[in-house]
Design an enzyme around this catalytic site. Structure first.
Site, PDB file in Angstrom:
ATOM      1  N   GLY A  80      10.310   0.878   1.530  1.00 37.75           N
ATOM      2  CA  GLY A  80       9.466   1.667   0.659  1.00 37.75           C
ATOM      3  C   GLY A  80       8.652   2.709   1.389  1.00 37.75           C
ATOM      4  O   GLY A  80       8.773   2.893   2.608  1.00 37.75           O
ATOM      5  N   VAL A  89       4.583   4.861   1.124  1.00 40.92           N
ATOM      6  CA  VAL A  89       3.237   4.878   0.563  1.00 40.92           C
ATOM      7  C   VAL A  89       2.720   6.317   0.572  1.00 40.92           C
ATOM      8  O   VAL A  89       2.794   7.005   1.599  1.00 40.92           O
ATOM      9  CB  VAL A  89       2.278   3.973   1.370  1.00 40.92           C
ATOM     10  CG1 VAL A  89       0.876   4.013   0.767  1.00 40.92           C
ATOM     11  CG2 VAL A  89       2.804   2.540   1.400  1.00 40.92           C
ATOM     12  N   ASP A 103      -0.734 -12.813   5.377  1.00 37.73           N
ATOM     13  CA  ASP A 103      -0.520 -11.685   6.290  1.00 37.73           C
ATOM     14  C   ASP A 103      -1.852 -10.986   6.576  1.00 37.73           C
ATOM     15  O   ASP A 103      -1.944  -9.758   6.545  1.00 37.73           O
ATOM     16  CB  ASP A 103       0.495 -10.700   5.722  1.00 37.73           C
ATOM     17  CG  ASP A 103       1.117  -9.809   6.796  1.00 37.73           C
ATOM     18  OD1 ASP A 103       0.991 -10.149   8.005  1.00 37.73           O
ATOM     19  OD2 ASP A 103       1.716  -8.774   6.444  1.00 37.73           O
TER      20      ASP A 103
END
Length: 305
Positions: A16, A18, A135
């Site tokens: 992906g 951003v 995470d």
């Protein structure tokens, strides 16, 4: 998501991209910024499970905390999942620490403790709802214009069926792995506690407690070695926090609830909860404020006795 225009790409990965996006502000003049995270369900011959990708959006929809990045909207279109997220103008904490190190500067301990308390509040909120982040790292901690921190990137998060549930899936970033993840032991909230300890250490030392480009060497460091001692400038209180969170055995590791009872951290947490109750913007008791500074050093004296 109508009305938003892409300004520039701010990050890209295998699955992906951003973007910083903007639109005309509803109030008089100016623009409003947000972050658009686009996840590709099919890319490079790899097909992601849509339900697993959507879990981040569905989880964020249920969360409302001043130190967790807010999800404003989301949609699925053309094999892509789009998440519209709150924009944190200060960037990520990892980048800030790298700039400090490059400049030969350091993050003041009182600032580190303030950030730490804000993250503690966010994780207490998540764990109370049986959610593990999995995470926690400085690259997933974001700074606002007001110099508050917000925990983001819930792609690896997991909602537990019940408080005592143990899980086995190994996810996250290796440098922040708790020892139990490396030996395939079932784990619970302790993995987030360990990672938070790594973040506090990193804020103070400007480097991670365990780091190697070789995974086997990294694993040995996490399992068998202790991190380099923090600088003498760090108070006994802060060194104790780090040591308690980085205990190798999960059953001996401090809990977030135990940490929250420490007088210095309790000041911060009380301020955060008071602001939430008023519906006011998040305001954290400054670690440099007289009351907090006094408690920091008086508690250090108690710790040394």
């Amino acid at each position: 998501m109508d009305g938003w225009e892409k300004v520039r790409a701010v990050g890209e990965g295998s699955y992906g991209v951003v973007f910083l996006v903007a639109r005309a502000a509803s109030s008089a003049g100016g623009t409003e910024n947000a972050v658009l995270k686009t996840i590709y369900l099919r890319t490079h011959g790899v097909e992601l499970e849509e339900e697993k990708v959507l879990q981040e959006a569905r989880l964020l929809q249920q969360l409302a905390h001043p130190h967790i990045v807010e999800l404003r909207d989301w949609l699925v279109r053309d094999d892509q999942v789009h998440l519209l997220l709150e924009h944190c103008e200060g960037g990520d904490l990892r980048s800030r620490l790298a700039r400090l190190k490059s400049d030969g500067a350091e993050l003041p301990e009182v600032t580190a403790i303030s950030y730490f308390a804000q993250l503690l509040s966010a994780l207490l909120y998540l764990h109370a709802r049986n959610v593990l982040h999995r995470d926690v790292k400085t690259a997933n901690i974001f700074l606002t214009r007001a110099d508050l921190v917000k925990l983001g990137d819930f792609g690896a998060s997991r909602a537990l069926d019940h408080e005592s549930q143990l899980i086995n899936t190994v996810v996250g970033t290796p440098s922040y792995f708790a020892p139990e993840l490396l030996v395939s032991r079932p784990y619970n909230r302790g993995c987030d506690v360990w990672a938070l300890g790594c973040c506090l250490y990193e804020m103070l030392a400007l480097e991670r407690p365990f780091h190697s480009l070789n995974f086997l060497e990294l694993a040995e460091m996490i399992l068998k070695r202790q991190p380099a001692p923090l600088a003498p400038r760090c108070s006994p209180m802060t060194r104790q926090f780090v040591a308690q969170m980085l205990r190798k055995e999960p059953s001996e590791r401090v809990t977030l609830v135990d940490l929250s009872s420490h007088p210095v951290l309790a000041i911060h947490l009380a301020a955060i909860e008071a602001a939430r109750a008023r519906g006011a913007p998040a305001v954290v008791a400054a670690a440099g404020a007289p009351c907090a500074r006094c408690l920091l050093y008086t508690s250090d004296a108690a710790d040394e006795e």
